[in-house]
Scaffold this motif. Structure first.
Motif, PDB file in Angstrom:
ATOM      1  N   TYR A 250       0.821  -1.215   0.000  1.00 35.96           N
ATOM      2  CA  TYR A 250       0.000   0.000   0.000  1.00 35.96           C
ATOM      3  C   TYR A 250       0.854   1.264   0.000  1.00 35.96           C
ATOM      4  O   TYR A 250       0.446   2.285  -0.558  1.00 35.96           O
ATOM      5  N   GLU A 251       2.027   1.235   0.575  1.00 30.65           N
ATOM      6  CA  GLU A 251       2.936   2.378   0.485  1.00 30.65           C
ATOM      7  C   GLU A 251       3.410   2.568  -0.951  1.00 30.65           C
ATOM      8  O   GLU A 251       3.542   3.706  -1.431  1.00 30.65           O
ATOM      9  N   ARG A 252       3.637   1.463  -1.649  1.00 32.46           N
ATOM     10  CA  ARG A 252       4.032   1.560  -3.059  1.00 32.46           C
ATOM     11  C   ARG A 252       2.885   2.122  -3.906  1.00 32.46           C
ATOM     12  O   ARG A 252       3.113   2.942  -4.804  1.00 32.46           O
ATOM     13  N   LEU A 253       1.674   1.648  -3.648  1.00 33.43           N
ATOM     14  CA  LEU A 253       0.529   2.152  -4.405  1.00 33.43           C
ATOM     15  C   LEU A 253       0.334   3.649  -4.169  1.00 33.43           C
ATOM     16  O   LEU A 253       0.034   4.400  -5.116  1.00 33.43           O
ATOM     17  N   ASP A 254       0.501   4.105  -2.943  1.00 37.43           N
ATOM     18  CA  ASP A 254       0.356   5.527  -2.656  1.00 37.43           C
ATOM     19  C   ASP A 254       1.437   6.341  -3.368  1.00 37.43           C
ATOM     20  O   ASP A 254       1.175   7.443  -3.871  1.00 37.43           O
ATOM     21  N   MET A 406      -3.786  25.086   0.243  1.00 39.70           N
ATOM     22  CA  MET A 406      -3.900  23.679   0.636  1.00 39.70           C
ATOM     23  C   MET A 406      -3.267  22.760  -0.406  1.00 39.70           C
ATOM     24  O   MET A 406      -2.659  21.737  -0.052  1.00 39.70           O
ATOM     25  N   SER A 407      -3.401  23.096  -1.673  1.00 40.35           N
ATOM     26  CA  SER A 407      -2.790  22.274  -2.727  1.00 40.35           C
ATOM     27  C   SER A 407      -1.277  22.271  -2.611  1.00 40.35           C
ATOM     28  O   SER A 407      -0.637  21.211  -2.708  1.00 40.35           O
ATOM     29  N   VAL A 408      -0.705  23.434  -2.386  1.00 41.44           N
ATOM     30  CA  VAL A 408       0.749  23.514  -2.240  1.00 41.44           C
ATOM     31  C   VAL A 408       1.197  22.762  -0.994  1.00 41.44           C
ATOM     32  O   VAL A 408       2.187  22.006  -1.019  1.00 41.44           O
ATOM     33  N   ALA A 409       0.485  22.941   0.115  1.00 39.62           N
ATOM     34  CA  ALA A 409       0.851  22.241   1.346  1.00 39.62           C
ATOM     35  C   ALA A 409       0.721  20.731   1.189  1.00 39.62           C
ATOM     36  O   ALA A 409       1.540  19.959   1.722  1.00 39.62           O
ATOM     37  N   SER A 410      -0.305  20.270   0.443  1.00 39.99           N
ATOM     38  CA  SER A 410      -0.473  18.835   0.227  1.00 39.99           C
ATOM     39  C   SER A 410       0.670  18.262  -0.591  1.00 39.99           C
ATOM     40  O   SER A 410       1.163  17.162  -0.301  1.00 39.99           O
ATOM     41  N   VAL A 411       1.089  18.982  -1.618  1.00 39.48           N
ATOM     42  CA  VAL A 411       2.210  18.509  -2.434  1.00 39.48           C
ATOM     43  C   VAL A 411       3.474  18.405  -1.592  1.00 39.48           C
ATOM     44  O   VAL A 411       4.221  17.412  -1.670  1.00 39.48           O
ATOM     45  N   VAL A 412       3.729  19.400  -0.768  1.00 36.87           N
ATOM     46  CA  VAL A 412       4.917  19.381   0.089  1.00 36.87           C
ATOM     47  C   VAL A 412       4.858  18.210   1.061  1.00 36.87           C
ATOM     48  O   VAL A 412       5.851  17.491   1.275  1.00 36.87           O
ATOM     49  N   HIS A 413       3.684  17.990   1.652  1.00 39.70           N
ATOM     50  CA  HIS A 413       3.542  16.913   2.634  1.00 39.70           C
ATOM     51  C   HIS A 413       3.719  15.547   1.982  1.00 39.70           C
ATOM     52  O   HIS A 413       4.420  14.664   2.527  1.00 39.70           O
ATOM     53  N   ARG A 414       3.105  15.331   0.847  1.00 35.78           N
ATOM     54  CA  ARG A 414       3.185  14.026   0.200  1.00 35.78           C
ATOM     55  C   ARG A 414       4.588  13.754  -0.335  1.00 35.78           C
ATOM     56  O   ARG A 414       5.041  12.600  -0.329  1.00 35.78           O
ATOM     57  N   LEU A 415       5.270  14.782  -0.778  1.00 29.90           N
ATOM     58  CA  LEU A 415       6.656  14.578  -1.211  1.00 29.90           C
ATOM     59  C   LEU A 415       7.537  14.189  -0.024  1.00 29.90           C
ATOM     60  O   LEU A 415       8.388  13.293  -0.136  1.00 29.90           O
ATOM     61  N   GLY A 416       7.328  14.846   1.116  1.00 26.52           N
ATOM     62  CA  GLY A 416       8.090  14.463   2.306  1.00 26.52           C
ATOM     63  C   GLY A 416       7.790  13.036   2.735  1.00 26.52           C
ATOM     64  O   GLY A 416       8.699  12.296   3.157  1.00 26.52           O
ATOM     65  N   LYS A 417       6.543  12.629   2.630  1.00 27.90           N
ATOM     66  CA  LYS A 417       6.161  11.258   2.986  1.00 27.90           C
ATOM     67  C   LYS A 417       6.800  10.248   2.033  1.00 27.90           C
ATOM     68  O   LYS A 417       7.256   9.170   2.459  1.00 27.90           O
TER      69      LYS A 417
END
Length: 527
Positions: A250-254, A406-417
């Motif tokens: 599931y981490e790979r799928l995300d 929110m879009s910019v913050a989401s991109v930053v968060h998901r890239l960090g994850k």
């Protein structure tokens, strides 16, 4: 009275049947008829002995033809009648109802039956009985009830057997929704496993479905520990059981979902930032919009002469939306109509002078040199073009500042994850697969794009705030993108009034200056 003496008992009746006179016994080789039953003797009722009852006559001798014997005669005093004689098998005694019951039952056909009239000729009297014959086999096959019932029962039996054989591990609702989605997307577990291992692109709908219906910890553990036949599992359980062999599935799928959606998401954010930047430039540099603000400011000060509202040097752009609320003495013309008419006159004079200069004419152009209809058409065309001139302002009004943030913050968060998953979980596997290589390249490239978005967001925020301050002064309040919304709504009102003026000029005769006087509220000299 002396008691009467008891009567002597009557002698017993003889056992043999007495034959009537002139009758002789007949010997027959056939079976003898059954003996007639003994007549019951009534009990004594008095001193005299009862008389013996007469015996029933013997049955007639059998016929010489050797046929069946006739039934025995009825007993004396019996109310039962003889049964009807048996008919030969060749005679037809079945009624229509009996014949219909013998046939296969079909599905009902609901109609309205009509009673025939024997005294009146009807169309049904002319139908010939043998002119049309039904195909019994065909109608029973097509419309028989028994076949449908049997097939339905067979289907139910098969479904019940399948349901009894399926092993359920997932929640029923989760298993059903997942199975329906997988069937609609037409993908197999092998295709998904191969794409995940190699880092190939998968449909976003498929990944979102798998992530949405992710099994719980207990369900995942039971699926991993299941050692029975895979054919006994449901479709959803079989699919998940097959892909659970891949570590961190599931981490790979995300990560694959983020890799597939990031280019489009960053492109949309960049386009929104570009729209806001151009909208700010249009508002600041639009000559016609500044001329309109000047007209509204001078008109408002003229109307507020002698009050504390007069003598204003600036106003909030929200005031533009209130121009249509102030009506003239006739109750029809609003303050916005007046401002538009004055703008049409001013811009018409300016456009006419510009046209004269382009033609090389050196003569000056005064208001007296222009007829009313000429500069009215030129001015109306100029004022009506303000909406096209501020098109990016209209587009900016649709945007949501909070949603962009929110879009910019989401991109930053998901890239960090994703970076954390790459540096921890994938690193522990020491895996050299296509997925690992593509993920490393994606993280390096995406870091540059995300850094650009952060810098661009900071620049656009500052630009929008400076634009608001340019019109409203330093209010110290973050109004977001409300300035563009106000201007967009005013442009819609302006377009409506311009259309009304255009339609009125088509149906009404030409007006002179005396019919629509232009007050000298502000200078009509071109800017």
């Amino acid at each position: 009275l002396a008691p009467q003496p008891k009567a002597p008992p009557s002698p017993p009746a003889p056992q043999a049947l007495e034959l009537p006179p002139n009758a002789s016994p007949v010997l027959s080789s056939g079976p003898s008829p059954p003996p007639a039953p003994k007549a019951s003797q009534p009990p004594p009722s008095g001193p005299s002995p009862p008389t013996a009852p007469k015996a029933a006559p013997p049955p007639p001798p059998p016929s010489k033809s050797g046929g069946p014997l006739p039934p025995p005669p009825a007993l004396p005093g019996s109310s039962k009648t003889r049964p009807p004689p048996l008919m030969k098998s060749g005679n037809k005694t079945d009624t229509d109802e009996d014949s219909s019951e013998a046939k296969t039952k079909l599905k009902p056909f609901f109609w309205d039956k009509v009673a025939t009239n024997a005294n009146k000729s009807m169309v049904w009297d002319h139908l010939k009985a043998g002119s049309f014959q039904l195909s019994e086999d065909a109608i029973e096959t097509l419309f028989g009830c028994n076949a449908d019932k049997k097939s339905g029962d067979a289907k139910k039996d098969i479904a019940s057997k399948e349901a009894a054989q399926v092993v359920r591990i997932l929640d029923p609702k989760k298993a059903q929704n997942l199975a329906i989605s997988l069937k609609a997307l037409s993908v197999s577990a092998e295709e998904v496993s191969c794409a995940v291992k190699e880092g190939n692109e998968l449909p976003s709908d498929l990944i979102q479905t798998l992530i949405r219906w992710v099994p719980s910890t207990d369900e995942e553990l039971r699926l991993r520990l299941y050692t029975g036949e895979l054919s006994q599992l449901g479709p959803a359980e079989q699919f998940l059981k097959a892909i659970f062999d891949i570590p961190y599935i599931y981490e790979r799928l995300d990560a694959l979902l983020f890799m597939a959606g990031l280019p489009e998401e960053t492109s949309n954010v960049k386009q929104s930032f570009a729209t806001l930047e151009m909208a700010c430039e249009e508002l600041k540099n639009s000559r016609l919009f500044l001329k309109l603000l000047e007209a509204v400011l001078k008109t408002g000060n003229r109307m507020n002469v002698g009050t504390f509202r007069g003598g204003a040097q600036a106003f909030k752009l929200d005031t533009l939306l209130k121009l249509s609320d102030v009506k003239g003495t006739d109750g029809k013309i609003t303050l916005l109509h007046f401002v538009v008419q004055e703008m049409i006159h001013s811009e018409g004079v300016r456009s006419a002078r510009a046209a004269k200069e382009q033609t090389g004419s050196v003569s000056s152009v005064d208001n007296n040199d222009l007829i009313e209809e000429e500069y009215k058409q030129l001015g109306l065309q100029a004022v009506s073009s303000l909406g096209d001139e501020l098109q990016n302002v209209r587009n900016a009004a649709i945007l949501d500042a909070d949603q962009l943030a929110m879009s910019v913050a989401s991109v930053v968060h998901r890239l960090g994850k994703t970076k954390e998953f790459l540096n921890t979980s994938m690193k522990s596997l020491d895996e050299d697969s296509g997925f690992h290589r593509k993920l490393v390249h994606f993280v390096e490239q995406s870091q540059t794009d995300v850094t650009f978005l952060l810098e661009e967001e900071k620049k656009i925020r500052s630009l929008v705030k400076s634009t608001v301050d340019y019109f409203h002064g330093r209010t110290g309040k973050d109004e977001g993108l409300r300035l563009f919304v106000v201007v967009r709504d005013f442009l819609a009102m302006l377009d409506k009034v311009c259309n009304e003026v255009k339609e009125a000029s088509k149906v009404t005769p030409k007006k002179t200056k005396t019919e629509f006087p232009h007050t000298q509220v502000f200078s009509r000299s071109p800017a």
